[in-house]
Design a protein around this motif. Structure first.
Motif, PDB file in Angstrom:
ATOM      1  N   ILE A  14     -44.721  34.493 -38.160  1.00 20.32           N
ATOM      2  CA  ILE A  14     -44.578  34.877 -39.572  1.00 20.32           C
ATOM      3  C   ILE A  14     -45.368  33.911 -40.458  1.00 20.32           C
ATOM      4  O   ILE A  14     -46.039  34.333 -41.404  1.00 20.32           O
ATOM      5  CB  ILE A  14     -43.089  34.922 -39.979  1.00 20.32           C
ATOM      6  N   ILE A  15     -45.301  32.619 -40.136  1.00 20.29           N
ATOM      7  CA  ILE A  15     -46.038  31.602 -40.914  1.00 20.29           C
ATOM      8  C   ILE A  15     -47.537  31.892 -40.883  1.00 20.29           C
ATOM      9  O   ILE A  15     -48.208  31.861 -41.913  1.00 20.29           O
ATOM     10  CB  ILE A  15     -45.728  30.176 -40.401  1.00 20.29           C
ATOM     11  N   MET A  35     -40.640  34.882 -46.069  1.00 22.87           N
ATOM     12  CA  MET A  35     -40.304  33.465 -46.220  1.00 22.87           C
ATOM     13  C   MET A  35     -38.797  33.265 -46.002  1.00 22.87           C
ATOM     14  O   MET A  35     -38.377  32.304 -45.359  1.00 22.87           O
ATOM     15  CB  MET A  35     -40.715  32.954 -47.604  1.00 22.87           C
ATOM     16  N   GLN A  36     -37.997  34.178 -46.508  1.00 23.75           N
ATOM     17  CA  GLN A  36     -36.549  34.092 -46.289  1.00 23.75           C
ATOM     18  C   GLN A  36     -36.207  34.223 -44.810  1.00 23.75           C
ATOM     19  O   GLN A  36     -35.286  33.577 -44.318  1.00 23.75           O
ATOM     20  CB  GLN A  36     -35.826  35.149 -47.126  1.00 23.75           C
ATOM     21  N   LEU A  42     -35.365  29.045 -39.198  1.00 25.01           N
ATOM     22  CA  LEU A  42     -35.492  27.585 -39.144  1.00 25.01           C
ATOM     23  C   LEU A  42     -34.735  26.963 -40.311  1.00 25.01           C
ATOM     24  O   LEU A  42     -35.325  26.578 -41.316  1.00 25.01           O
ATOM     25  CB  LEU A  42     -36.968  27.162 -39.218  1.00 25.01           C
ATOM     26  N   PRO A  43     -33.422  26.870 -40.241  1.00 26.30           N
ATOM     27  CA  PRO A  43     -32.649  26.325 -41.362  1.00 26.30           C
ATOM     28  C   PRO A  43     -32.832  24.813 -41.480  1.00 26.30           C
ATOM     29  O   PRO A  43     -32.006  24.025 -41.050  1.00 26.30           O
ATOM     30  CB  PRO A  43     -31.211  26.702 -41.016  1.00 26.30           C
ATOM     31  N   THR A  73     -34.161  32.388 -60.214  1.00 31.29           N
ATOM     32  CA  THR A  73     -34.926  31.130 -60.214  1.00 31.29           C
ATOM     33  C   THR A  73     -35.980  31.119 -59.101  1.00 31.29           C
ATOM     34  O   THR A  73     -36.689  30.138 -58.942  1.00 31.29           O
ATOM     35  CB  THR A  73     -34.009  29.906 -60.054  1.00 31.29           C
ATOM     36  N   HIS A  74     -36.046  32.201 -58.338  1.00 27.68           N
ATOM     37  CA  HIS A  74     -37.027  32.355 -57.261  1.00 27.68           C
ATOM     38  C   HIS A  74     -36.873  31.292 -56.172  1.00 27.68           C
ATOM     39  O   HIS A  74     -37.853  30.745 -55.676  1.00 27.68           O
ATOM     40  CB  HIS A  74     -38.457  32.363 -57.813  1.00 27.68           C
ATOM     41  N   HIS A  75     -35.634  31.009 -55.823  1.00 27.12           N
ATOM     42  CA  HIS A  75     -35.326  30.115 -54.706  1.00 27.12           C
ATOM     43  C   HIS A  75     -34.424  30.865 -53.734  1.00 27.12           C
ATOM     44  O   HIS A  75     -33.843  31.892 -54.073  1.00 27.12           O
ATOM     45  CB  HIS A  75     -34.633  28.839 -55.195  1.00 27.12           C
ATOM     46  N   SER A  76     -34.271  30.340 -52.550  1.00 23.02           N
ATOM     47  CA  SER A  76     -33.388  30.980 -51.580  1.00 23.02           C
ATOM     48  C   SER A  76     -31.932  30.633 -51.896  1.00 23.02           C
ATOM     49  O   SER A  76     -31.648  29.636 -52.565  1.00 23.02           O
ATOM     50  CB  SER A  76     -33.742  30.519 -50.162  1.00 23.02           C
ATOM     51  N   LYS A  77     -31.029  31.472 -51.404  1.00 26.06           N
ATOM     52  CA  LYS A  77     -29.594  31.178 -51.567  1.00 26.06           C
ATOM     53  C   LYS A  77     -29.267  29.853 -50.894  1.00 26.06           C
ATOM     54  O   LYS A  77     -28.443  29.087 -51.384  1.00 26.06           O
ATOM     55  CB  LYS A  77     -28.739  32.302 -50.977  1.00 26.06           C
TER      56      LYS A  77
END
Length: 183
Positions: A14-15, A35-36, A42-43, A73-77
Motif C-alpha cells: 500500500i505504501i 493510509m488508514q 501497523l499501529p 481535523t484530517h487525522h486518524s481516530k
C-alpha cells in the motif's frame, strides 16, 4: 496468496502504491482510506505532528466524538485517541435520545433510553421498546437523534449511564465525567 502475507508486507504494498500516487508517503493525508489501512496494519506510536491542538480541544469541549474530531481535523481516530490518552482528556458522549413531557418545555437527554426511563418513571425497565412505550404512556415524547453536548440548552437535564440521578446542564463545562462524583 494474500492471506499468507504479514501485516508489514501488506502495508508495504500500500505504501508503494501511495508513494507512486503522492510522490511521498509523508504527503498522504491521514484521512485517506489507504493510509488508514496502513495505520490499522501497523499501529505505530506516531507523534502528534501537525495536530491542531487548539481546534481538537475546542471540538472536544463542544462534545464532538473522537471520530468526528478526527474527520474534521484530517487525522486518524487513533491519533486523536492517543492525544486524548496522553493528556488525560476525557471525551464527552453524544446523546442519542431527547425526551420531553408533552406539557413542558424542559427536555431530558440521554445515551440510554432504558436508564433515562428508569430514572424518570422510578421503575426498573429492561429494554428500549418497553422504555419508549412506558414513557409514551406517561405523556412523554421520545426523539432519536445524535445530540452533541453544545446543542443541549442550559437548564435541560441529561443522563449518563454512570449517573444515579438526572443532572442539569449549566454551561459548557458542567458535563459530569465518570468518577468525578455521582449525583
Amino acid at each position: 496468496m494474500e492471506s499468507t502475507k504479514t501485516n508489514y508486507q501488506r502495508a508495504l504494498l500500500i505504501i508503494h502504491e501511495l508513494e507512486k500516487r503522492f510522490g511521498s508517503i509523508t504527503k498522504v493525508p491521514d484521512y485517506d482510506p489507504k493510509m488508514q489501512e496502513i495505520h490499522r496494519l501497523l499501529p505505530l506510536d506516531r507523534p502528534f505532528k501537525d495536530v491542531n491542538y487548539q481546534r481538537v480541544n475546542w471540538l472536544d469541549r463542544q462534545g464532538y466524538s473522537i471520530a468526528h474530531i478526527a474527520q474534521v481535523t484530517h487525522h486518524s481516530k487513533a491519533t486523536i485517541s492517543k492525544y486524548f490518552s496522553t493528556y488525560n482528556i476525557k471525551p464527552k458522549r453524544e446523546f442519542k435520545y431527547r425526551v420531553k413531557y408533552n406539557s413542558s418545555t424542559v427536555a431530558y437527554y440521554s445515551t440510554s433510553l432504558i436508564h433515562l426511563a428508569s430514572l424518570l418513571l422510578n421503575k426498573r425497565i429492561n429494554d428500549t421498546v418497553t422504555a419508549k412505550k412506558q414513557l409514551n404512556m406517561h405523556g412523554f415524547s421520545v426523539r432519536t437523534h445524535h445530540f452533541v453536548w453544545y446543542q443541549i440548552p442550559d437548564g435541560d437535564y441529561y443522563c449518563l449511564s454512570y449517573l444515579k440521578k438526572l443532572a442539569i446542564k449549566q454551561g459548557i463545562d458542567s458535563y459530569i465525567y465518570p468518577g468525578e462524583y455521582q449525583l
